[in-house]
Motif scaffolding. Structure first.
Motif, short mmCIF file in Angstrom:
data_model
loop_
_atom_site.label_atom_id
_atom_site.label_comp_id
_atom_site.label_asym_id
_atom_site.label_seq_id
_atom_site.Cartn_x
_atom_site.Cartn_y
_atom_site.Cartn_z
N SER A 6 0.71 -1.10 -0.02
CA SER A 6 0.21 -0.09 -0.14
C SER A 6 0.76 1.16 -0.04
CB SER A 6 -0.85 -0.03 1.20
OG SER A 6 -0.47 0.35 2.31
N LYS A 7 1.94 1.17 0.26
CA LYS A 7 3.08 2.31 0.33
C LYS A 7 4.08 2.28 -0.64
CE LYS A 7 1.51 3.69 4.57
NZ LYS A 7 0.79 5.05 4.80
N LEU A 8 4.42 1.36 -1.58
CA LEU A 8 5.38 1.57 -2.49
C LEU A 8 5.34 2.55 -3.55
CD1 LEU A 8 6.12 -2.28 -3.13
CD2 LEU A 8 7.45 -0.71 -1.75
N PHE A 9 4.21 2.85 -3.90
CA PHE A 9 3.87 3.74 -5.06
C PHE A 9 3.64 5.21 -4.53
CE2 PHE A 9 3.06 -0.19 -6.74
CZ PHE A 9 3.56 -0.33 -7.85
N ILE A 10 3.69 5.40 -3.29
CA ILE A 10 3.56 6.91 -2.80
C ILE A 10 4.78 7.71 -2.59
CG2 ILE A 10 2.41 8.22 -0.83
CD1 ILE A 10 0.86 5.80 0.04
N GLN A 11 5.13 8.33 -3.68
CA GLN A 11 6.31 9.12 -3.93
C GLN A 11 5.98 10.57 -4.71
OE1 GLN A 11 9.84 6.90 -4.94
NE2 GLN A 11 8.76 5.05 -4.78
N ASP A 12 5.75 11.45 -4.19
CA ASP A 12 5.70 12.93 -4.88
C ASP A 12 6.28 13.86 -3.98
OD1 ASP A 12 3.67 13.57 -3.13
OD2 ASP A 12 2.12 13.47 -4.74
N ARG A 13 6.21 14.93 -4.50
CA ARG A 13 6.83 16.15 -3.59
C ARG A 13 6.23 16.60 -2.65
NH1 ARG A 13 4.65 20.90 -7.86
NH2 ARG A 13 4.49 19.10 -9.20
N TYR A 14 5.10 16.18 -2.30
CA TYR A 14 4.20 16.58 -1.06
C TYR A 14 4.22 15.16 0.10
CZ TYR A 14 2.69 20.29 -4.06
OH TYR A 14 2.41 21.36 -4.63
N ARG A 15 4.44 14.05 -0.64
CA ARG A 15 4.40 13.06 0.43
C ARG A 15 5.30 11.80 -0.14
NH1 ARG A 15 -0.86 9.39 1.99
NH2 ARG A 15 0.08 7.95 3.30
N TYR A 16 6.05 11.09 0.52
CA TYR A 16 6.82 10.09 0.45
C TYR A 16 6.93 9.03 1.64
CZ TYR A 16 10.90 7.18 -0.15
OH TYR A 16 12.03 6.13 -0.27
N ASP A 17 6.38 7.86 1.27
CA ASP A 17 6.25 6.75 2.36
C ASP A 17 7.31 5.94 2.27
OD1 ASP A 17 3.91 8.14 3.07
OD2 ASP A 17 2.53 6.59 2.44
N GLY A 18 8.33 6.14 1.79
CA GLY A 18 9.48 5.26 1.84
C GLY A 18 9.97 4.82 3.20
N ALA A 19 9.82 5.83 3.91
CA ALA A 19 10.16 5.55 5.56
C ALA A 19 9.23 4.48 6.24
CB ALA A 19 10.27 6.68 6.30
N ASP A 20 7.94 4.69 5.89
CA ASP A 20 7.26 3.61 6.36
C ASP A 20 7.45 2.05 5.88
OD1 ASP A 20 5.89 5.46 7.60
OD2 ASP A 20 4.06 5.60 6.27
N VAL A 21 8.05 1.96 4.65
CA VAL A 21 8.39 0.66 4.11
C VAL A 21 9.58 0.42 4.85
CG1 VAL A 21 9.10 -0.57 2.04
CG2 VAL A 21 7.44 1.26 1.75
N ALA A 22 10.57 1.17 5.12
CA ALA A 22 11.77 0.78 5.51
C ALA A 22 11.53 0.44 7.17
CB ALA A 22 12.87 1.98 5.55
N HIS A 23 10.79 1.02 7.86
CA HIS A 23 10.49 0.83 9.19
C HIS A 23 9.64 -0.49 9.45
CE1 HIS A 23 11.10 5.17 10.18
NE2 HIS A 23 12.06 4.60 10.57
#
Length: 257
Positions: free
Chosen positions: A136-153
């Motif tokens: 649910s988080k892998l594709f959330i990457q734009d200038r206003y929101r990036y969820d890569g930290a959630d994936v890593a954690h």
């Protein structure tokens, strides 16, 4: 597993709405998963404020949830037929999500096979399992929101519970993006590389090598709009790249509510 609702710092005026909504969802008997910040907190211990509820369900169950709450006096809407509905009351809302819209990764029965339970706002609910949370988080990457930290954690705290083959199967078409997140994890946690199976890296790096030896595709495609429809719009409208996202070029990409 119990999640202290105060730990999520909900708006005081919305707390009762969240409490009542979760209790009513469970009472409805319609299968759902609580995701977003609540699932992250329950599975990793990370605490941060949140202003809504993310309720995941199968596409066939989304209309049932909306109809159930409409019958009880709530306002409901399909904000986007492709992936999300909303339930409103007194200015508060929760999302009813049944698809990862940009990549068309629908919530399926498989999302419910390995589910943890948690007590949230006094109600025992099912939360999104680690594998599906990552999806649910892998594709959330734009200038206003990036969820890569959630994936890593999530990888750091739940790597033993992640179904790695399932993750690979779900990302078969977009395996490069999975590889990017896995490399990101290795960079962030150089002493925790063992959290990701070596066979998965070997598989993905093998694909990278094989692909490099083949001709480039005939059609110039920009897949950036899978990550951010607005940030890569110029690629489609001015630079001649083919699009892979369903959002219309004239459609507003900002949330109105």
């Amino acid at each position: 597993m119990t999640c202290d609702p105060l730990a999520f710092d909900p708006p005081p005026e919305a707390k009762q709405f969240y409490t009542d909504s979760l209790a009513e969802l469970v009472a409805s008997g319609i299968p759902f998963l609580l995701s977003g910040t609540y699932a992250l907190g329950c599975l990793t211990g990370i605490v941060r404020p949140t202003k809504d509820l993310d309720v995941f369900c199968k596409a066939g169950d989304a209309p049932r949830i909306l109809a159930h709450f409409r019958q009880r006096g709530h306002e409901v809407e399909f904000e986007d037929e492709r992936w999300i509905g909303k339930v409103w009351k007194d200015g508060h809302f929760f999302d009813v999500i049944y698809n990862i819209s940009s990549a068309s990764l629908p919530v399926t029965e498989e999302w419910f096979h390995d589910v943890a339970h948690a007590e949230v706002y006094g109600t025992r609910v099912r939360i999104t399992p680690p594998t599906e949370f990552i999806l649910s988080k892998l594709f959330i990457q734009d200038r206003y929101r990036y969820d890569g930290a959630d994936v890593a954690h999530m990888i750091l705290k739940q790597h033993e519970a992640i179904k790695w083959q399932r993750l690979l199967d779900a990302m078969e078409l977009h395996w490069e993006l999975l590889l990017i997140h896995l490399l990101n994890f290795r960079f962030i946690y150089p002493t925790e590389r063992h959290c990701i199976p070596l066979w998965l890296f070997e598989e993905l790096l093998g694909r990278l090598q094989t692909r490099a030896e083949l001709p480039v595709p005939n059609i110039r495609v920009c897949r950036g709009r899978l990550l951010s429809p607005r940030d890569y719009l110029v690629d489609i409208t001015e630079w001649g790249f083919a699009d892979v996202v369903g959002k219309g070029l004239e459609e507003s990409h900002d949330r109105n509510k």
